[in-house]
Design a protein around this motif. Structure first.
Motif, PDB file in Angstrom:
ATOM      1  N   ARG A 116     -26.247  -5.405  35.784  1.00  9.59           N
ATOM      2  CA  ARG A 116     -27.202  -4.297  35.705  1.00  9.59           C
ATOM      3  C   ARG A 116     -26.587  -2.951  36.038  1.00  9.59           C
ATOM      4  O   ARG A 116     -26.770  -1.979  35.327  1.00  9.59           O
ATOM      5  CB  ARG A 116     -28.395  -4.554  36.628  1.00  9.59           C
ATOM      6  CG  ARG A 116     -29.258  -5.679  36.093  1.00  9.59           C
ATOM      7  CD  ARG A 116     -30.620  -5.675  36.732  1.00  9.59           C
ATOM      8  NE  ARG A 116     -31.386  -6.811  36.233  1.00  9.59           N
ATOM      9  CZ  ARG A 116     -32.516  -7.240  36.758  1.00  9.59           C
ATOM     10  NH1 ARG A 116     -33.037  -6.624  37.809  1.00  9.59           N
ATOM     11  NH2 ARG A 116     -33.165  -8.264  36.232  1.00  9.59           N
ATOM     12  N   ALA A 167     -23.937 -16.050  20.204  1.00 11.63           N
ATOM     13  CA  ALA A 167     -25.356 -16.241  20.525  1.00 11.63           C
ATOM     14  C   ALA A 167     -25.516 -16.930  21.879  1.00 11.63           C
ATOM     15  O   ALA A 167     -26.343 -16.530  22.701  1.00 11.63           O
ATOM     16  CB  ALA A 167     -26.040 -17.044  19.417  1.00 11.63           C
ATOM     17  N   VAL A 168     -24.703 -17.959  22.132  1.00 11.50           N
ATOM     18  CA  VAL A 168     -24.808 -18.713  23.392  1.00 11.50           C
ATOM     19  C   VAL A 168     -24.446 -17.820  24.583  1.00 11.50           C
ATOM     20  O   VAL A 168     -25.146 -17.824  25.613  1.00 11.50           O
ATOM     21  CB  VAL A 168     -23.899 -19.964  23.353  1.00 11.50           C
ATOM     22  CG1 VAL A 168     -23.784 -20.594  24.738  1.00 11.50           C
ATOM     23  CG2 VAL A 168     -24.449 -20.976  22.352  1.00 11.50           C
ATOM     24  N   VAL A 169     -23.393 -17.028  24.444  1.00 19.24           N
ATOM     25  CA  VAL A 169     -22.983 -16.153  25.552  1.00 19.24           C
ATOM     26  C   VAL A 169     -24.043 -15.069  25.800  1.00 19.24           C
ATOM     27  O   VAL A 169     -24.392 -14.780  26.956  1.00 19.24           O
ATOM     28  CB  VAL A 169     -21.594 -15.532  25.264  1.00 19.24           C
ATOM     29  CG1 VAL A 169     -21.273 -14.418  26.257  1.00 19.24           C
ATOM     30  CG2 VAL A 169     -20.522 -16.621  25.331  1.00 19.24           C
ATOM     31  N   GLY A 170     -24.588 -14.497  24.725  1.00 22.88           N
ATOM     32  CA  GLY A 170     -25.667 -13.511  24.892  1.00 22.88           C
ATOM     33  C   GLY A 170     -26.882 -14.137  25.552  1.00 22.88           C
ATOM     34  O   GLY A 170     -27.529 -13.526  26.400  1.00 22.88           O
ATOM     35  N   ALA A 171     -27.177 -15.374  25.175  1.00 19.69           N
ATOM     36  CA  ALA A 171     -28.314 -16.081  25.767  1.00 19.69           C
ATOM     37  C   ALA A 171     -28.064 -16.319  27.259  1.00 19.69           C
ATOM     38  O   ALA A 171     -28.964 -16.139  28.088  1.00 19.69           O
ATOM     39  CB  ALA A 171     -28.549 -17.404  25.038  1.00 19.69           C
ATOM     40  N   SER A 174     -28.485 -12.993  29.165  1.00 18.65           N
ATOM     41  CA  SER A 174     -29.875 -12.576  29.233  1.00 18.65           C
ATOM     42  C   SER A 174     -30.679 -13.483  30.172  1.00 18.65           C
ATOM     43  O   SER A 174     -31.541 -13.029  30.930  1.00 18.65           O
ATOM     44  CB  SER A 174     -30.456 -12.606  27.820  1.00 18.65           C
ATOM     45  OG  SER A 174     -31.787 -12.194  27.802  1.00 18.65           O
ATOM     46  N   LEU A 175     -30.358 -14.779  30.143  1.00 23.30           N
ATOM     47  CA  LEU A 175     -31.043 -15.742  31.006  1.00 23.30           C
ATOM     48  C   LEU A 175     -30.679 -15.488  32.470  1.00 23.30           C
ATOM     49  O   LEU A 175     -31.537 -15.572  33.365  1.00 23.30           O
ATOM     50  CB  LEU A 175     -30.623 -17.153  30.585  1.00 23.30           C
ATOM     51  CG  LEU A 175     -31.468 -18.336  31.037  1.00 23.30           C
ATOM     52  CD1 LEU A 175     -32.938 -18.130  30.698  1.00 23.30           C
ATOM     53  CD2 LEU A 175     -30.954 -19.621  30.379  1.00 23.30           C
ATOM     54  N   TRP A 178     -32.695 -12.565  33.558  1.00 24.33           N
ATOM     55  CA  TRP A 178     -34.078 -13.015  33.816  1.00 24.33           C
ATOM     56  C   TRP A 178     -34.144 -13.729  35.163  1.00 24.33           C
ATOM     57  O   TRP A 178     -35.076 -13.526  35.947  1.00 24.33           O
ATOM     58  CB  TRP A 178     -34.507 -13.962  32.682  1.00 24.33           C
ATOM     59  CG  TRP A 178     -35.824 -14.644  32.926  1.00 24.33           C
ATOM     60  CD1 TRP A 178     -37.074 -14.162  32.620  1.00 24.33           C
ATOM     61  CD2 TRP A 178     -36.022 -15.933  33.523  1.00 24.33           C
ATOM     62  NE1 TRP A 178     -38.025 -15.072  32.999  1.00 24.33           N
ATOM     63  CE2 TRP A 178     -37.414 -16.162  33.550  1.00 24.33           C
ATOM     64  CE3 TRP A 178     -35.168 -16.914  34.025  1.00 24.33           C
ATOM     65  CZ2 TRP A 178     -37.972 -17.342  34.068  1.00 24.33           C
ATOM     66  CZ3 TRP A 178     -35.714 -18.080  34.551  1.00 24.33           C
ATOM     67  CH2 TRP A 178     -37.093 -18.292  34.566  1.00 24.33           C
ATOM     68  N   ASP A 181     -34.817 -12.089  38.559  1.00 19.13           N
ATOM     69  CA  ASP A 181     -36.206 -11.825  38.929  1.00 19.13           C
ATOM     70  C   ASP A 181     -36.998 -13.110  39.177  1.00 19.13           C
ATOM     71  O   ASP A 181     -38.192 -13.047  39.479  1.00 19.13           O
ATOM     72  CB  ASP A 181     -36.892 -11.012  37.823  1.00 19.13           C
ATOM     73  CG  ASP A 181     -36.200  -9.667  37.604  1.00 19.13           C
ATOM     74  OD1 ASP A 181     -35.731  -9.084  38.601  1.00 19.13           O
ATOM     75  OD2 ASP A 181     -36.128  -9.217  36.448  1.00 19.13           O
ATOM     76  N   LEU A 194     -30.465 -23.748  28.914  1.00 19.43           N
ATOM     77  CA  LEU A 194     -29.545 -23.136  27.968  1.00 19.43           C
ATOM     78  C   LEU A 194     -28.721 -24.202  27.244  1.00 19.43           C
ATOM     79  O   LEU A 194     -28.435 -24.073  26.053  1.00 19.43           O
ATOM     80  CB  LEU A 194     -28.625 -22.141  28.672  1.00 19.43           C
ATOM     81  CG  LEU A 194     -27.722 -21.362  27.725  1.00 19.43           C
ATOM     82  CD1 LEU A 194     -28.530 -20.696  26.623  1.00 19.43           C
ATOM     83  CD2 LEU A 194     -26.932 -20.320  28.480  1.00 19.43           C
TER      84      LEU A 194
END
Lengths: 215, 215
Positions: A116, A167-171, A174-175, A178, A181, A194
């Motif tokens: 972040r 896609a897997v690394v971006g997921a 992002s996970l 998430w 929080d 994942l």
């Protein structure tokens, strides 16, 4: 400070002192953000004087860069160290994801700074994040290529692996964001979500198991 | 400039002029990056004088912020407009992904500014990106919750949908970034890769179809 205390403080080797400073800096940057973090607070938390921080690690900007670099190196090391390259590819991906989420779960402050704060700071910090992401995509791609080749897939199918790895690394990223929080969810559950997404999706390539639009 | 030319230029309504400026700015920011982009070049590409750019849209910083905002609003509008909320959830996700990748494919400069430049600039620009990502996660989550509820899944299962939505959105973003460097892959193929990943992975929830570690 008494002479005894001074001698004790002085006796600490430089790398120990630097680690104390970086630990404190990661904690303060994570809680306050780059702009609101003060060298005074980092000095207080580290128990190291400001002049010594400047002498060892430079300005606030340098210190932040050192934090991002250390967290990025530690994360990659944790993931690489968690994987046994002699296992089957799906087990390697699973172990790698477990190591990634374990690291993020144990080092939430570090991940917050790396992800972040580095993104919201931009510049060289986000470059570091982008470079780390590329290395991670390369690692996952290697696994997928090995699997696809073993299954006797042709070149057309294997050319898709890099896109899937991205896609897997971006997921994963992002996970993990998430998850910052939602710390109540166990690491293993996040990794399993994942893994299902990644491996079942990869079934497209290895088993021809696909979703198709109707009509 | 002759009187005739001047009259013709003057006749353009303000919103048309602003669109010309923003189109030029997106192109120049995309090619040069924020720091190396010059107001002179934006003025040349737009065919609008620098004083007029400053009068209409403010400083280079304001102009970049306006680009990021416009691209983010256009992207969300394109995706929302591509989805028919009366269709089944998987078709909605498919149409949404198609609209997303079609938009990115047609507006590569816009996506580059929105994603790469905004991240490398940091600050309010990356905040815009983070806000857009949150809205996208909310949209995907709504679809997944609807599906899970229809399948009669309990609260425990549906609590996983937000994590999956975050993973899918992160995957889409990362895949679109990868695609910037592989423009030869057709939009439909990129969308289909992610749809397989997302929907097959979601099978975990709706069909109990899961990957499990051995041993």
């Amino acid at each position: 400070m008494s002479v005894d205390e001074r001698r004790r403080v002085k006796r600490l080797p430089r790398e120990v002192r630097e680690r104390q400073i970086l630990d404190a800096a990661v904690q303060v940057f994570s809680e306050r953000g780059y702009h609101n973090a003060s060298m005074d607070e980092i000095s207080d938390v580290a128990g190291v004087s400001k002049p010594m921080i400047y002498a060892y690690l430079g300005s606030k900007e340098d210190l932040f860069a050192a934090c991002v670099q250390r967290e990025s190196a530690n994360l990659l090391e944790a993931v690489a160290g968690g994987v046994d390259v002699d296992l089957a590819p799906d087990m390697q991906l699973w172990d790698g994801l477990r190591a990634f989420f374990d690291y993020v779960g144990e080092q939430r402050a570090g991940w917050r700074v790396l992800h972040r704060q580095a993104i919201s700071q931009g510049g060289p910090y986000s470059d570091e994040l982008v470079a780390m992401r590329r290395r991670a995509i390369g690692l996952v791609d290697t696994l997928l290529v090995r699997t696809a080749t073993k299954q006797g897939l042709d070149e057309h199918a294997t050319s898709a692996t890099e896109a899937l790895a991205a896609a897997v690394v971006g997921a994963a990223e992002s996970l993990a964001d998430w998850w910052l929080d939602h710390p109540e969810v166990p690491s293993r559950i996040v990794a399993a979500r994942l893994m299902n997404l990644a491996w079942m999706g990869f079934g497209d390539l290895v088993e021809g198991n696909t979703w198709s639009p109707r009509g």
